[in-house]
Design an enzyme around this catalytic site. Sequence first.
Site, short mmCIF file in Angstrom:
data_model
loop_
_atom_site.label_atom_id
_atom_site.label_comp_id
_atom_site.label_asym_id
_atom_site.label_seq_id
_atom_site.Cartn_x
_atom_site.Cartn_y
_atom_site.Cartn_z
N ASN A 20 0.80 -1.23 0.00
CA ASN A 20 0.00 0.00 0.00
C ASN A 20 0.84 1.29 0.00
O ASN A 20 0.32 2.37 0.27
CB ASN A 20 -0.96 0.00 1.20
CG ASN A 20 -0.20 -0.02 2.51
OD1 ASN A 20 1.02 -0.16 2.53
ND2 ASN A 20 -0.91 0.14 3.61
N ASP A 22 3.18 2.51 1.95
CA ASP A 22 3.62 3.26 3.14
C ASP A 22 5.08 2.95 3.49
O ASP A 22 5.58 3.39 4.53
CB ASP A 22 2.69 2.98 4.34
CG ASP A 22 2.77 1.54 4.81
OD1 ASP A 22 3.46 0.73 4.15
OD2 ASP A 22 2.14 1.22 5.83
N ASP A 95 5.75 -16.98 14.65
CA ASP A 95 6.75 -16.68 15.66
C ASP A 95 6.03 -16.55 17.01
O ASP A 95 5.02 -15.86 17.11
CB ASP A 95 7.45 -15.35 15.32
CG ASP A 95 8.94 -15.41 15.59
OD1 ASP A 95 9.30 -15.73 16.74
OD2 ASP A 95 9.73 -15.12 14.67
N ASP A 196 10.71 -17.91 20.07
CA ASP A 196 11.71 -16.90 20.34
C ASP A 196 12.38 -17.12 21.71
O ASP A 196 11.68 -17.28 22.71
CB ASP A 196 11.02 -15.53 20.33
CG ASP A 196 12.00 -14.38 20.27
OD1 ASP A 196 12.68 -14.25 19.25
OD2 ASP A 196 12.07 -13.60 21.24
N GLU A 253 14.17 -21.32 19.37
CA GLU A 253 15.37 -20.51 19.26
C GLU A 253 16.03 -20.57 20.63
O GLU A 253 15.54 -19.98 21.59
CB GLU A 253 15.04 -19.06 18.89
CG GLU A 253 16.30 -18.28 18.55
CD GLU A 253 16.23 -16.81 18.91
OE1 GLU A 253 17.01 -16.03 18.37
OE2 GLU A 253 15.40 -16.42 19.76
N HIS A 326 16.92 -13.18 10.36
CA HIS A 326 16.79 -11.73 10.53
C HIS A 326 17.73 -11.15 11.58
O HIS A 326 17.76 -9.94 11.77
CB HIS A 326 15.34 -11.40 10.89
CG HIS A 326 14.97 -11.94 12.24
ND1 HIS A 326 14.86 -13.29 12.48
CD2 HIS A 326 14.75 -11.34 13.43
CE1 HIS A 326 14.57 -13.49 13.76
NE2 HIS A 326 14.50 -12.31 14.35
N ASP A 327 18.44 -12.00 12.31
CA ASP A 327 19.40 -11.54 13.31
C ASP A 327 20.85 -11.68 12.87
O ASP A 327 21.77 -11.37 13.64
CB ASP A 327 19.24 -12.35 14.61
CG ASP A 327 17.90 -12.13 15.29
OD1 ASP A 327 17.34 -11.03 15.17
OD2 ASP A 327 17.42 -13.08 15.95
C1 GLC Z 1 15.23 -13.27 19.25
C2 GLC Z 1 14.82 -12.63 17.96
C3 GLC Z 1 15.40 -11.25 17.89
C4 GLC Z 1 14.87 -10.45 19.05
C5 GLC Z 1 15.11 -11.16 20.38
C6 GLC Z 1 14.26 -10.57 21.47
O1 GLC Z 1 16.59 -13.48 19.33
O2 GLC Z 1 15.19 -13.42 16.87
O3 GLC Z 1 15.13 -10.61 16.68
O4 GLC Z 1 15.48 -9.20 19.08
O5 GLC Z 1 14.78 -12.53 20.33
O6 GLC Z 1 12.92 -10.87 21.24
CA CA Z 2 2.58 -1.43 3.75
#
Ligand code: GLC
Ligand code: CA
Length: 551
Positions: A20, A22, A95, A196, A253, A326-327
Amino acid sequence: MWWKNSVVYQIYPRSFADSNGDGIGDLNGITAHLDYLQKLGVDVVWLSPVYQSPNDDNGYDISDYQNIMQEFGTMEEFDRMLAEMHKRGIRLVMDLVVNHTSDEHAWFIESKKSKENPYRDFYIWREGKDGKEPNNWGACFGGSTWEYDRETDMYYLHCFSKKQPDLNWENKAVRNNIYEMMCWWCEKGIDGFRMDVISMISKEQSYPNGEIHGGSSYADFGPFVCNGPRVHEYLQEMNREVLSKYNLLTVGETAGVTIEEAKKYANLDGTELGMVFQFEHVDLTVGEFGKWTDERFCLKDLREVLNKWQTELEGKAWNSLYWSNHDQPRAVSRFGNDGPMYRKLSAKMLATCLHMMKGTPYIYQGEEIGMTNAYFEKIEEYRDIESIHAFEDAMERNIMAEEDMISALKVISRDNARTPMQWNRSRHAGFTTGTPWIGINQNYLQINAEDALQDADSIFYYYQKLIALRKQYNIVVDGIFYGLLEDDDKIYAYERILGNQKLVVGCNFTDKKVDCTLFDNAEEGEELISNYKHHKKGILKPYEARVILFS
Ligand code: GLC
Ligand code: CA
């Protein structure tokens, strides 16, 4: 256990596709690109958090577990996305962030009100000691793990930012609320959870001081928080109350996980989780300043770690396989070679190396087209709370020179993986028609999905083939892993054995050709995949990867 034959694709929704204008990726953006994922052949999507959140840590700080973040869309759009995934044979793993909530979650707002509030014990409150914090632990995103609350003259625990208070798992009401919420999502039809920092939910109840190392002013909470006293009890309870009632993929994780702990978390009896993410291969360069260094891994260390996980979990627990998420920085930049000459070859080599191991492979969005690190030069370009805090802390306490910190951020910052997905050559890489929330990697003219789909020799089609091999050959799923050439510092090699079949995998991790006799009898077997068309006996070419099946 369907997830043993599966390949998982991780979507970081903020950076995947904006529908959209943004500048922020959203659910409709994901729905619009499901044909792309179906074409790739992945079985499962793991979706990073899309719940309501003030975004202190990009959605890993949840203020309502049963609502969708406004920026991402609505619950109706979620339902449609899920239905469209299922239509294409793609399952959805959500997640689950239940070590902590946002400080804007209704439970915390109540908890903070008074010591008598019924939600008080949903979080971890302690008295100060001599006018200071209850102990000396340091939080992941800077400062103490304890935040002072004037109203009640007590401190609450937050292992991450102060906007991420830790939940008190000792409280049965907390656990029951979480299980109920999980069941609610399962009833909606989701197919699993990525949990997580789930190894951190049980804390050592005496909250002792820890040891302070190196340049830090605070102690590492790890020994008292990771794999804590009741963590297995809690996960077994969660398994009884929720997981065992549905047919789910579950992956923990598990910061600080060891082989011994992993055997419990991911035991084959299925009393806890399906598998865990271990961190040893992405923490190889951790040193004096924690993760903040621009040092590169060395192959011997990498092999030692990966082979250990492969061989020691055999027959005991199931592995998960990943180069990035993503980390973490981008796989090809970190473990391969992202220069123009070898980017494609080395990305394919890494994919081969990972996907032929035993376990469930995870592909992080953009990895399948060989996206590279962002290498942002200026601190103003960073958006990640961890990177920004670490930079400020290093400057304030004068522990690292600015240029050293910047060069560390350039190669290790989480933002390297968070730049938008590069869809095509149009403005902003086709990610958005507006202004992207974080900079686009300027190499999108060379690296994008549309071009990859047009190139029969692309990294994309190579991943497609690897995924298809897993479906075609049982040995890829079930073969027992044995390391080969274990002293070599250039080649990573192993074999997989199943019945009278043998799969031999050899990967050159360097930009030079190297002597290698592994494939001298290749004609006796069948080549399943390679990133080169022509081979030379006795040699692996730069970043060459080869897989031969003997039967
Ligand atoms: C996990 C996630 C990370 C987040 C952290 C706290 O390691 O992958 O992105 O910052 O937990 O939630
Ligand atoms: Ca968007």
